[in-house]
Design a protein around this motif. Structure first.
Motif, PDB file in Angstrom:
ATOM      1  N   LYS A  22      97.535-141.142  49.229  1.00  0.00           N
ATOM      2  CA  LYS A  22      98.118-141.391  47.909  1.00  0.00           C
ATOM      3  C   LYS A  22      97.066-141.442  46.798  1.00  0.00           C
ATOM      4  CE  LYS A  22     101.879-144.119  49.870  1.00  0.00           C
ATOM      5  NZ  LYS A  22     102.428-145.486  50.005  1.00  0.00           N
ATOM      6  N   SER A  23      95.803-141.519  47.166  1.00  0.00           N
ATOM      7  CA  SER A  23      94.722-141.654  46.192  1.00  0.00           C
ATOM      8  C   SER A  23      94.380-140.321  45.532  1.00  0.00           C
ATOM      9  CB  SER A  23      93.466-142.198  46.877  1.00  0.00           C
ATOM     10  OG  SER A  23      92.377-142.181  45.992  1.00  0.00           O
ATOM     11  N   SER A  24      94.088-140.384  44.258  1.00  0.00           N
ATOM     12  CA  SER A  24      93.616-139.188  43.552  1.00  0.00           C
ATOM     13  C   SER A  24      92.093-139.087  43.611  1.00  0.00           C
ATOM     14  CB  SER A  24      94.082-139.226  42.100  1.00  0.00           C
ATOM     15  OG  SER A  24      93.524-140.358  41.448  1.00  0.00           O
ATOM     16  N   LEU A  25      91.448-140.085  44.223  1.00  0.00           N
ATOM     17  CA  LEU A  25      89.987-140.125  44.292  1.00  0.00           C
ATOM     18  C   LEU A  25      89.425-139.770  45.666  1.00  0.00           C
ATOM     19  CD1 LEU A  25      89.464-143.445  42.305  1.00  0.00           C
ATOM     20  CD2 LEU A  25      89.341-141.104  41.437  1.00  0.00           C
ATOM     21  N   ALA A  26      90.299-139.642  46.657  1.00  0.00           N
ATOM     22  CA  ALA A  26      89.819-139.414  48.019  1.00  0.00           C
ATOM     23  C   ALA A  26      90.740-138.461  48.769  1.00  0.00           C
ATOM     24  CB  ALA A  26      89.742-140.743  48.769  1.00  0.00           C
ATOM     25  N   THR A  27      90.156-137.800  49.774  1.00  0.00           N
ATOM     26  CA  THR A  27      90.932-136.941  50.668  1.00  0.00           C
ATOM     27  C   THR A  27      90.615-137.333  52.114  1.00  0.00           C
ATOM     28  OG1 THR A  27      89.206-135.252  50.748  1.00  0.00           O
ATOM     29  CG2 THR A  27      90.938-134.967  49.100  1.00  0.00           C
ATOM     30  N   LEU A  28      91.545-137.068  52.987  1.00  0.00           N
ATOM     31  CA  LEU A  28      91.337-137.329  54.400  1.00  0.00           C
ATOM     32  C   LEU A  28      90.552-136.181  55.018  1.00  0.00           C
ATOM     33  CD1 LEU A  28      94.915-138.565  55.263  1.00  0.00           C
ATOM     34  CD2 LEU A  28      92.859-139.958  55.074  1.00  0.00           C
ATOM     35  N   LYS A  29      89.466-136.507  55.685  1.00  0.00           N
ATOM     36  CA  LYS A  29      88.601-135.489  56.279  1.00  0.00           C
ATOM     37  C   LYS A  29      88.853-135.323  57.772  1.00  0.00           C
ATOM     38  CE  LYS A  29      84.879-132.860  56.675  1.00  0.00           C
ATOM     39  NZ  LYS A  29      84.918-131.485  56.305  1.00  0.00           N
ATOM     40  N   GLY A  30      88.805-136.432  58.508  1.00  0.00           N
ATOM     41  CA  GLY A  30      88.946-136.320  59.953  1.00  0.00           C
ATOM     42  C   GLY A  30      89.030-137.659  60.632  1.00  0.00           C
ATOM     43  N   ILE A  31      89.037-137.599  61.946  1.00  0.00           N
ATOM     44  CA  ILE A  31      89.152-138.805  62.761  1.00  0.00           C
ATOM     45  C   ILE A  31      88.263-138.669  63.987  1.00  0.00           C
ATOM     46  CG2 ILE A  31      91.157-137.964  64.062  1.00  0.00           C
ATOM     47  CD1 ILE A  31      92.233-140.890  63.890  1.00  0.00           C
ATOM     48  N   TRP A  32      87.720-139.781  64.427  1.00  0.00           N
ATOM     49  CA  TRP A  32      86.938-139.848  65.657  1.00  0.00           C
ATOM     50  C   TRP A  32      87.469-141.013  66.467  1.00  0.00           C
ATOM     51  CZ3 TRP A  32      84.102-143.737  67.917  1.00  0.00           C
ATOM     52  CH2 TRP A  32      83.348-143.378  69.036  1.00  0.00           C
ATOM     53  N   ASN A  33      87.461-140.876  67.765  1.00  0.00           N
ATOM     54  CA  ASN A  33      87.859-141.963  68.652  1.00  0.00           C
ATOM     55  C   ASN A  33      87.047-141.869  69.933  1.00  0.00           C
ATOM     56  OD1 ASN A  33      89.938-144.180  68.882  1.00  0.00           O
ATOM     57  ND2 ASN A  33      90.205-143.143  70.831  1.00  0.00           N
ATOM     58  N   ILE A  34      86.834-142.996  70.567  1.00  0.00           N
ATOM     59  CA  ILE A  34      86.088-143.020  71.826  1.00  0.00           C
ATOM     60  C   ILE A  34      86.769-142.149  72.881  1.00  0.00           C
ATOM     61  CG2 ILE A  34      87.208-145.119  72.691  1.00  0.00           C
ATOM     62  CD1 ILE A  34      83.500-144.305  73.106  1.00  0.00           C
ATOM     63  N   SER A  35      88.081-142.038  72.783  1.00  0.00           N
ATOM     64  CA  SER A  35      88.851-141.167  73.674  1.00  0.00           C
ATOM     65  C   SER A  35      89.114-139.841  72.956  1.00  0.00           C
ATOM     66  CB  SER A  35      90.179-141.824  74.045  1.00  0.00           C
ATOM     67  OG  SER A  35      91.077-140.863  74.550  1.00  0.00           O
ATOM     68  N   PRO A  36      88.476-138.755  73.381  1.00  0.00           N
ATOM     69  CA  PRO A  36      88.707-137.465  72.739  1.00  0.00           C
ATOM     70  C   PRO A  36      90.171-137.034  72.783  1.00  0.00           C
ATOM     71  CG  PRO A  36      86.803-137.351  74.186  1.00  0.00           C
ATOM     72  CD  PRO A  36      87.469-138.665  74.436  1.00  0.00           C
ATOM     73  N   GLU A  37      90.853-137.395  73.850  1.00  0.00           N
ATOM     74  CA  GLU A  37      92.263-137.026  73.976  1.00  0.00           C
ATOM     75  C   GLU A  37      93.109-137.699  72.901  1.00  0.00           C
ATOM     76  OE1 GLU A  37      90.528-138.405  76.605  1.00  0.00           O
ATOM     77  OE2 GLU A  37      90.075-136.511  77.619  1.00  0.00           O
ATOM     78  N   LEU A  38      92.842-138.988  72.655  1.00  0.00           N
ATOM     79  CA  LEU A  38      93.584-139.707  71.627  1.00  0.00           C
ATOM     80  C   LEU A  38      93.229-139.179  70.240  1.00  0.00           C
ATOM     81  CD1 LEU A  38      95.615-141.874  70.901  1.00  0.00           C
ATOM     82  CD2 LEU A  38      93.751-143.542  70.906  1.00  0.00           C
ATOM     83  N   ALA A  39      91.968-138.866  70.016  1.00  0.00           N
ATOM     84  CA  ALA A  39      91.563-138.290  68.722  1.00  0.00           C
ATOM     85  C   ALA A  39      92.313-136.985  68.473  1.00  0.00           C
ATOM     86  CB  ALA A  39      90.058-138.054  68.694  1.00  0.00           C
ATOM     87  N   LYS A  40      92.416-136.164  69.487  1.00  0.00           N
ATOM     88  CA  LYS A  40      93.116-134.882  69.349  1.00  0.00           C
ATOM     89  C   LYS A  40      94.598-135.100  69.041  1.00  0.00           C
ATOM     90  CE  LYS A  40      93.739-130.500  71.758  1.00  0.00           C
ATOM     91  NZ  LYS A  40      93.439-129.751  72.981  1.00  0.00           N
ATOM     92  N   GLU A  41      95.206-135.996  69.778  1.00  0.00           N
ATOM     93  CA  GLU A  41      96.629-136.291  69.583  1.00  0.00           C
ATOM     94  C   GLU A  41      96.893-136.845  68.175  1.00  0.00           C
ATOM     95  OE1 GLU A  41      99.683-139.651  71.247  1.00  0.00           O
ATOM     96  OE2 GLU A  41      98.280-138.778  72.686  1.00  0.00           O
ATOM     97  N   GLU A  42      96.075-137.791  67.745  1.00  0.00           N
ATOM     98  CA  GLU A  42      96.273-138.418  66.443  1.00  0.00           C
ATOM     99  C   GLU A  42      95.906-137.485  65.290  1.00  0.00           C
ATOM    100  OE1 GLU A  42      97.712-141.584  65.908  1.00  0.00           O
ATOM    101  OE2 GLU A  42      98.176-141.256  68.013  1.00  0.00           O
ATOM    102  N   SER A  43      94.939-136.614  65.496  1.00  0.00           N
ATOM    103  CA  SER A  43      94.534-135.694  64.431  1.00  0.00           C
ATOM    104  C   SER A  43      95.669-134.753  64.036  1.00  0.00           C
ATOM    105  CB  SER A  43      93.302-134.890  64.842  1.00  0.00           C
ATOM    106  OG  SER A  43      93.632-133.946  65.854  1.00  0.00           O
ATOM    107  N   ARG A  44      96.511-134.455  64.986  1.00  0.00           N
ATOM    108  CA  ARG A  44      97.647-133.565  64.709  1.00  0.00           C
ATOM    109  C   ARG A  44      98.667-134.205  63.763  1.00  0.00           C
ATOM    110  NH1 ARG A  44      98.314-131.940  70.910  1.00  0.00           N
ATOM    111  NH2 ARG A  44      96.633-130.430  71.016  1.00  0.00           N
ATOM    112  N   LYS A  45      98.778-135.520  63.790  1.00  0.00           N
ATOM    113  CA  LYS A  45      99.753-136.224  62.951  1.00  0.00           C
ATOM    114  C   LYS A  45      99.488-136.036  61.466  1.00  0.00           C
ATOM    115  CE  LYS A  45     100.857-139.825  66.280  1.00  0.00           C
ATOM    116  NZ  LYS A  45     100.808-141.273  66.547  1.00  0.00           N
ATOM    117  N   ALA A  46      98.218-135.909  61.102  1.00  0.00           N
ATOM    118  CA  ALA A  46      97.870-135.797  59.685  1.00  0.00           C
ATOM    119  C   ALA A  46      97.084-134.527  59.387  1.00  0.00           C
ATOM    120  CB  ALA A  46      97.064-137.024  59.249  1.00  0.00           C
ATOM    121  N   SER A  47      97.083-133.592  60.314  1.00  0.00           N
ATOM    122  CA  SER A  47      96.342-132.334  60.157  1.00  0.00           C
ATOM    123  C   SER A  47      94.876-132.581  59.804  1.00  0.00           C
ATOM    124  CB  SER A  47      96.996-131.449  59.094  1.00  0.00           C
ATOM    125  OG  SER A  47      98.317-131.140  59.460  1.00  0.00           O
TER     126      SER A  47
END
Length: 66
Positions: A22-47
């Protein structure tokens, strides 16, 4: 523009992501997680891209995880 990357893909990260989106000052870049599988799954939710490990020697419960 500030680019935001999330460390951790637990239950609450998506709420923070919605606020950043919702911010006009920031954009979402990415996600990291200790579990690569969870990072992959969650990254799809917000592209989001999956970010590279922050620390290759990150330890979790006394075991090398990455």
């Amino acid at each position: 523009m500030i680019q935001i990357g999330f460390v951790g893909a637990g239950d609450i990260w998506i709420i923070h992501a919605q606020s950043v989106a919702k911010s006009s000052l920031a954009t979402l870049k990415g996600i990291w997680n200790i579990s690569p599988e969870l990072a992959k799954e969650e990254s799809r939710k917000a592209s989001l891209e999956i970010l590279s490990p922050i620390c290759k020697n990150y330890k979790r419960q006394g075991k090398r995880s990455i």
